[in-house]
Scaffold this active site. Structure first.
Site, short mmCIF file in Angstrom:
data_model
loop_
_atom_site.label_atom_id
_atom_site.label_comp_id
_atom_site.label_asym_id
_atom_site.label_seq_id
_atom_site.Cartn_x
_atom_site.Cartn_y
_atom_site.Cartn_z
N LYS A 11 0.82 -1.21 0.00
CA LYS A 11 0.00 0.00 0.00
C LYS A 11 0.86 1.27 0.00
O LYS A 11 2.07 1.22 0.27
CB LYS A 11 -0.93 -0.04 1.22
CG LYS A 11 -1.96 -1.19 1.17
CD LYS A 11 -2.93 -1.12 2.35
CE LYS A 11 -3.96 -2.23 2.28
NZ LYS A 11 -4.94 -2.15 3.40
N TYR A 51 -12.15 -1.94 -3.60
CA TYR A 51 -12.61 -2.14 -2.22
C TYR A 51 -14.13 -1.97 -2.10
O TYR A 51 -14.63 -1.63 -1.02
CB TYR A 51 -11.89 -1.18 -1.27
CG TYR A 51 -10.57 -1.71 -0.71
CD1 TYR A 51 -10.52 -2.90 0.01
CD2 TYR A 51 -9.38 -1.00 -0.87
CE1 TYR A 51 -9.33 -3.39 0.55
CE2 TYR A 51 -8.17 -1.48 -0.34
CZ TYR A 51 -8.17 -2.67 0.37
OH TYR A 51 -6.99 -3.14 0.92
N ASN A 114 -2.03 0.34 6.69
CA ASN A 114 -1.47 -0.89 7.27
C ASN A 114 -0.63 -1.70 6.27
O ASN A 114 -0.51 -2.91 6.38
CB ASN A 114 -2.57 -1.73 7.91
CG ASN A 114 -3.65 -2.14 6.92
OD1 ASN A 114 -3.55 -1.83 5.75
ND2 ASN A 114 -4.66 -2.85 7.40
N HIS A 117 -2.26 -5.42 1.54
CA HIS A 117 -3.54 -6.08 1.36
C HIS A 117 -3.28 -7.52 0.93
O HIS A 117 -2.34 -7.77 0.18
CB HIS A 117 -4.38 -5.40 0.27
CG HIS A 117 -5.48 -6.28 -0.26
ND1 HIS A 117 -6.69 -6.40 0.38
CD2 HIS A 117 -5.53 -7.14 -1.31
CE1 HIS A 117 -7.44 -7.28 -0.29
NE2 HIS A 117 -6.76 -7.74 -1.31
N GLU A 128 -9.63 -10.74 -7.72
CA GLU A 128 -8.68 -9.64 -7.52
C GLU A 128 -7.48 -9.78 -8.46
O GLU A 128 -6.97 -8.78 -8.97
CB GLU A 128 -8.23 -9.60 -6.05
CG GLU A 128 -9.36 -9.18 -5.12
CD GLU A 128 -8.99 -9.22 -3.64
OE1 GLU A 128 -9.87 -8.92 -2.82
OE2 GLU A 128 -7.83 -9.54 -3.31
#
Ligand code: ATP
Ligand code: MG
Length: 140
Positions: A11, A51, A114, A117, A128
């Site tokens: 991320k 998302y 965080n 993913h 995905e």
């Protein structure tokens, strides 16, 4: 255990701090093989589409805008039980709950920012992976 593929994203908080190599080392040390990888910068619409399962959650706008705030590295990890193994290496969503040595314990800044993913099931992994990669780009 069967060989699986899972979709991983490094991320923006992590690419900004130049952590791609350190995170990839944790994946590879756990026996996961990076069979596809590219660095891209998502638009808010692309991040929101990815998302969309969280569209009704209170943090959705924050998550979408964060995921579009800088480059991400999208990758396909392959290995025995890769979906669960990757989530083990990632650690809990909130870094405060993440086990020592996991990516999120070592690198995540908050529950939102965080660092990584990972897909959560075989169906979502397939969807995905197809969102980001063509079949010819997966080189096992
Ligand atoms: P990911 O789907 O990114 O692998 P996850 O499966 O551990 O993470 P989810 O519940 O699917 O966690 O949440 C997706 C993402 O939404 C989290 O990784 C985090 O970036 C963000 N998020 C989750 N909960 C919160 C929250 N309470 N506040 C802000 N952001 C959150
Ligand atoms: Mg999730």
């Amino acid at each position: 255990m069967a060989t699986e593929r899972t979709l991983s994203i490094i991320k923006p908080d992590a690419t900004k701090r130049n952590l791609t190599g350190k995170i990839n080392a944790k994946f590879e040390d756990a026996g996961l093989r990076i069979v596809a990888q590219k660095r891209i910068h998502l638009t808010p619409a692309q991040a929101g589409e990815f998302y969309k399962v969280h569209a009704e959650r209170p943090f959705f706008a924050e998550l979408r805008d964060f995921m579009a705030s800088g480059p991400v590295v999208v990758q396909v990890l392959e290995g025995d039980g890769a979906i669960a193994k990757n989530r083990e290496v990632m650690g809990a969503t909130n870094p405060k709950d993440a086990a020592p040595g996991t990516v999120r314990a070592d690198f995540a800044e908050s529950v939102g920012e965080n660092s990584v993913h990972g897909s959560d099931a075989p169906e979502t992994a397939a969807e995905e992976i197809a969102y980001f990669f063509a079949g010819l780009e997966l080189v096992g």
